[in-house]
Design a protein around this motif. Structure first.
Motif, mmCIF file in Angstrom:
data_model
loop_
_atom_site.group_PDB
_atom_site.id
_atom_site.type_symbol
_atom_site.label_atom_id
_atom_site.label_comp_id
_atom_site.label_asym_id
_atom_site.label_seq_id
_atom_site.Cartn_x
_atom_site.Cartn_y
_atom_site.Cartn_z
ATOM 1 N N GLY A 149 0.866 -1.174 0.000
ATOM 2 C CA GLY A 149 0.000 0.000 0.000
ATOM 3 C C GLY A 149 0.899 1.219 0.000
ATOM 4 O O GLY A 149 2.121 1.105 -0.116
ATOM 5 N N GLU A 150 0.321 2.390 0.108
ATOM 6 C CA GLU A 150 1.120 3.609 0.091
ATOM 7 C C GLU A 150 1.974 3.682 1.353
ATOM 8 O O GLU A 150 1.449 3.732 2.471
ATOM 9 N N PRO A 151 3.307 3.690 1.211
ATOM 10 C CA PRO A 151 4.173 3.716 2.397
ATOM 11 C C PRO A 151 4.383 5.137 2.897
ATOM 12 O O PRO A 151 4.135 6.112 2.177
ATOM 13 N N PRO A 152 4.866 5.287 4.116
ATOM 14 C CA PRO A 152 5.287 6.613 4.575
ATOM 15 C C PRO A 152 6.365 7.168 3.647
ATOM 16 O O PRO A 152 7.205 6.426 3.138
ATOM 17 N N ALA A 153 6.351 8.469 3.443
ATOM 18 C CA ALA A 153 7.283 9.086 2.496
ATOM 19 C C ALA A 153 8.744 8.778 2.804
ATOM 20 O O ALA A 153 9.522 8.491 1.876
ATOM 21 N N PRO A 154 9.189 8.783 4.061
ATOM 22 C CA PRO A 154 10.604 8.464 4.315
ATOM 23 C C PRO A 154 10.968 7.040 3.912
ATOM 24 O O PRO A 154 12.076 6.798 3.416
ATOM 25 N N LEU A 155 10.047 6.092 4.125
ATOM 26 C CA LEU A 155 10.327 4.716 3.729
ATOM 27 C C LEU A 155 10.422 4.609 2.213
ATOM 28 O O LEU A 155 11.334 3.960 1.684
ATOM 29 N N ARG A 156 9.504 5.236 1.492
ATOM 30 C CA ARG A 156 9.588 5.215 0.028
ATOM 31 C C ARG A 156 10.908 5.809 -0.444
ATOM 32 O O ARG A 156 11.557 5.288 -1.358
#
Length: 250
Positions: A149-156
């Motif tokens: 699913g959409e990950p947190p921005a830092p993880l992406r």
């Protein structure tokens, strides 16, 4: 002997990703390729996949990796397995290597960084570049990380430092956008992920404990800590997919 995190962490893994060898073999069995078919393993790491597929299906592999430490390990394993007549090892970047090759009947690309060249990072573009290196009717076995699913921005940002990734539906859509037929598509189960992460962690801990005075040890230990923390947080957002794709005959 050259040593880095990859060589240490992947040493005990049959496949250098969260993927089982049985799933790789099952996918390749669907191709019906004859013994002696020309095959390529990009980002081969320790060449475990190329070695096993050469043994099981008598395919003739070019195995390519840019990491010198992994090339050393791959050469040892190819010699130990006695498959030097079927697996030819190349120390090279994938894109540069592909530029000089005639088409393959099978390309294996599992967890490869920029497989068709620097700067080509979008899923459909990577697959289209590999499709152009297949014979008509040839096969691409693609494996890579999958967003749940959409990950947190830092993880992406961390995960996509080298390639861009898709969700399970998105990878299949990217293949079709590249003109490829999706023959099979599957995700690794939790047990496979658990074995992968535990094997990496144990290998790094054991090696660093046995080699406290080597100059590489602090960096390998630190990278092990980073990977452990990354997946402790990121596993809820990540899967690993394996996709058998086919280029049309015409």
């Amino acid at each position: 002997m050259s040593v880095n995190f990859q060589r240490v962490a992947y040493a005990t893994l049959p496949v250098c990703n969260a993927l089982g060898m049985a799933d790789v073999e099952a996918a390749v069995s669907r191709t019906g390729l004859a013994p002696g078919a020309r095959a390529l393993d990009l980002g081969c790491a320790h060449a475990g996949v190329a070695i096993q597929l050469a043994r099981r299906f008598a395919l003739d592999f070019d195995a390519v990796d840019a990491d010198g430490a992994m090339i050393e390990l791959a050469r040892e394993r190819i010699d130990q397995a006695g498959v030097g007549d079927h697996v030819t090892l190349h120390h090279a970047w994938s894109g540069a290597f592909l530029a000089d090759q005639s088409p393959y009947q099978l390309i294996v690309a599992i967890g490869v960084i920029e497989p068709v060249g620097a700067g080509v990072r979008e899923p459909a573009a990577m697959m289209a570049g590999l499709s152009r290196r297949l014979t008509p009717g040839g096969w691409l076995l693609w494996g890579d990380l999958v967003w749940k699913g959409e990950p947190p921005a830092p993880l992406r940002q961390v995960i996509e430092a080298n390639n861009l990734y898709a969700d399970h539906t998105g990878w299949q859509a990217a293949a079709r956008d590249a003109g490829l037929e999706v023959v099979s598509a599957g995700l690794s189960d939790d047990a496979t992920w658990a074995r992968y992460l535990a094997a990496m962690d144990a290998a790094v801990r054991d090696w660093t404990a046995a080699n406290p005075d080597r100059p590489e040890t602090p960096a390998i230990a630190a990278r092990g800590d980073q990977v452990r923390s990354l997946f402790a947080f990121g596993r809820d957002y990540l899967d690993f997919g394996l996709y058998l794709l086919r280029r049309p005959e015409s």
